[in-house]
Design a protein around this motif. Structure first.
Motif, short mmCIF file in Angstrom:
data_model
loop_
_atom_site.label_atom_id
_atom_site.label_comp_id
_atom_site.label_asym_id
_atom_site.label_seq_id
_atom_site.Cartn_x
_atom_site.Cartn_y
_atom_site.Cartn_z
N THR A 49 0.82 -1.22 0.00
CA THR A 49 0.00 0.00 0.00
C THR A 49 0.85 1.26 0.00
N THR A 50 1.95 1.24 0.75
CA THR A 50 2.81 2.43 0.82
C THR A 50 3.69 2.55 -0.42
N PRO A 82 0.66 3.51 -3.76
CA PRO A 82 -0.58 4.10 -3.22
C PRO A 82 -1.60 4.41 -4.32
N ALA A 141 -5.81 5.15 -0.59
CA ALA A 141 -4.40 5.56 -0.55
C ALA A 141 -4.10 6.71 -1.50
N GLU A 142 -4.80 6.73 -2.64
CA GLU A 142 -4.58 7.80 -3.62
C GLU A 142 -5.06 9.15 -3.09
N PRO A 174 1.16 9.19 2.04
CA PRO A 174 0.74 7.81 2.30
C PRO A 174 1.84 6.92 2.87
N GLN A 175 3.10 7.19 2.54
CA GLN A 175 4.18 6.35 3.06
C GLN A 175 4.29 6.43 4.59
N ILE A 234 -0.23 5.67 6.18
CA ILE A 234 -0.89 4.36 6.01
C ILE A 234 -0.38 3.32 7.01
#
Length: 456
Positions: free
Chosen positions: A64-65, A68, A214-215, A220-221, A224
């Motif tokens: 996810t990270t 994203p 995430a977008e 996000p890094q 999340i």
């Protein structure tokens, strides 16, 4: 020009989405597992599934990270395995997120029916769709703020539930006939433990949906990992607490197979006319609403991402003036409302509609979990230089545990749910046929480097 979503969500909002997506699973659905494996058998099932989810989230966060993307698992699998890999993960995720909301909507109707016996639960369920599709269309920032508020209220309410029933809790109630209706463990109990897997998964189903926001996440890094790790720990504690306290409140067999186990458990302790009971029914709705509202956000982003990449009709990635994928939101709602009105018309292995929808959603989830963990292993080899600000701890052991447990869950689900397995496979096949007929849509879609990577 590629349709783009606005970045408005921080760590707390993402935690609210991650927990809110799931928290209805603490309010209903899981008690169907008691009817299969008993309280003690289901406790074993839940511990196995909780281990799978904990390992999965600690691993999934790496994907996810690093990527994203609104497509979440679809994006990871396409980048790892190409278009067909993306198709499998994307369709499985879509099935999970489209078929979970009708089950939750029916539970909302059941909770309201406790207060208003003349209210048709199906009408209440459709009303819930209309209200929360509208809220999602009005903007992700407003939707996320609402999600955070109702999630916090739902968490508080579960803690209140445990506190109120605690004086009436007796371990003897919880363990009575706790091994699939018997006081002794047997081979049949072991079979029942595996048969109850879908309802233990319901405790945690859809936490991965936060990946689809995430977008729209700021940084996000960083945000999340905080949201996901705090989220899974919150949910494990609540799931075990709610199940154990409800099972010890009285005759647990009366709570299996119903859509409102918590109010009924509380009745055993405080009686039918307690103000605590009325509070639980009303505030308990917040847990169902949090998940229902959050999963609408999740399925709409999956429709959006698949459409934008050319896997679904282009119109589903059109954004409203509020920068939300309104047509995607409506598409999932139409399917959900049709499912609600199929209750009593379609009979799936003798299951109630709620149990059947839960099982179909869980099939989608398990296939997606397997594809995600395979993608993690593949991308570690094929793209060692991918920017991974968060890495799965104790690699490859933790993601390996998640993958093995997910495969075991899938095998058990196929074994015990042959009819629903065929329905799930039919849905995947229809998706594949559409995919095969629409190559031109993917060729005409704008290139998305998060889907293919710089080295493809």
């Amino acid at each position: 020009m590629t349709a783009k979503l606005e970045k408005t969500l921080g760590a707390v909002s993402l935690w609210g989405i991650a927990v809110g997506l799931v928290i209805s699973g603490e309010y209903f659905g899981w008690s169907y597992g008691w009817g299969i494996s008993g309280t003690l058998g289901f406790l074993v099932t839940t511990i196995i599934v909780a281990a799978m989810y904990t390992c999965f989230i600690f691993s999934f966060t790496e994907l996810t990270t690093a990527i994203p993307h609104a497509g979440g698992p679809f994006a990871y699998s396409r980048r790892a395995f190409g278009e067909k890999g993306g198709l499998i993960a994307g369709l499985a995720t879509l099935i999970e997120f489209v078929f979970a909301p009708p089950a939750i909507a029916m539970a909302i109707g059941a909770y309201l029916n406790v207060q208003y016996p003349d209210l048709d639960p199906k009408i209440a369920a459709v009303g819930a769709y209309i209200v929360f599709m509208t809220l999602n269309i009005l903007g992700v920032k407003l939707a996320a703020m609402f999600e955070l508020c109702v999630t916090i209220l739902a968490v508080i309410e579960l803690l209140v539930f445990m506190g109120v029933v605690a004086p009436g809790f007796a371990i003897s109630n919880f363990v009575a006939n706790g091994w699939a209706g018997s006081n002794e463990f047997s081979f049949g109990t072991l079979s029942a433990i595996f048969a109850a897997i879908p309802f233990a998964i319901w405790f945690f189903l859809a936490i991965e949906g936060a990946a689809m926001a995430a977008e729209e996440a700021k940084d996000p890094q960083r945000t999340i990992p905080k949201a996901y790790i705090a989220g899974i720990l919150t949910l494990v504690v609540l799931a075990l607490g709610v199940m154990i306290f409800a099972g010890g409140a009285g005759d647990w067999s009366k709570l299996s197979g119903i859509n409102d186990p918590l109010p009924q458990a509380m009745k055993m302790v405080v009686g039918h006319n307690s103000n605590w009971l009325h509070m639980l029914v009303w505030i308990g709705l917040f847990g169902l609403i949090a998940s229902f509202h959050g999963i609408i956000l999740g399925y709409s982003r999956q429709f959006f991402a698949l459409s934008r990449a050319g896997y679904l009709p282009k119109s589903l990635s059109t954004l409203s003036r509020f920068k939300t994928p309104h047509r995607a939101i409506l598409a999932g709602g139409v399917i959900g409302i049709i499912a609600i009105f199929s209750d009593g018309v379609v009979n799936l292995q003798g299951m109630s509609l709620t149990a059947a929808m839960i099982t179909i959603a869980v099939f989608g989830a398990i296939v997606m979990y397997i594809m995600s963990m395979l993608s993690l292993f593949k991308l570690r080899r094929s793209e060692p230089n991918l920017n991974r600000t968060y890495r799965a701890p104790f690699y490859p052991i933790v993601p390996g545990i998640a993958l093995v447990l997910a495969v075991l869950c899938l095998i058990a689900m196929v074994w015990f749910n042959q009819v629903i397995t065929l329905i799930f496979l039919a849905m995947m096949f229809v998706g594949y046929v559409y995919f095969s007929m629409t190559k031109h849509q993917r060729e005409n879609a704008e290139e998305d480097l998060m889907l293919v990577g710089d080295n493809h």
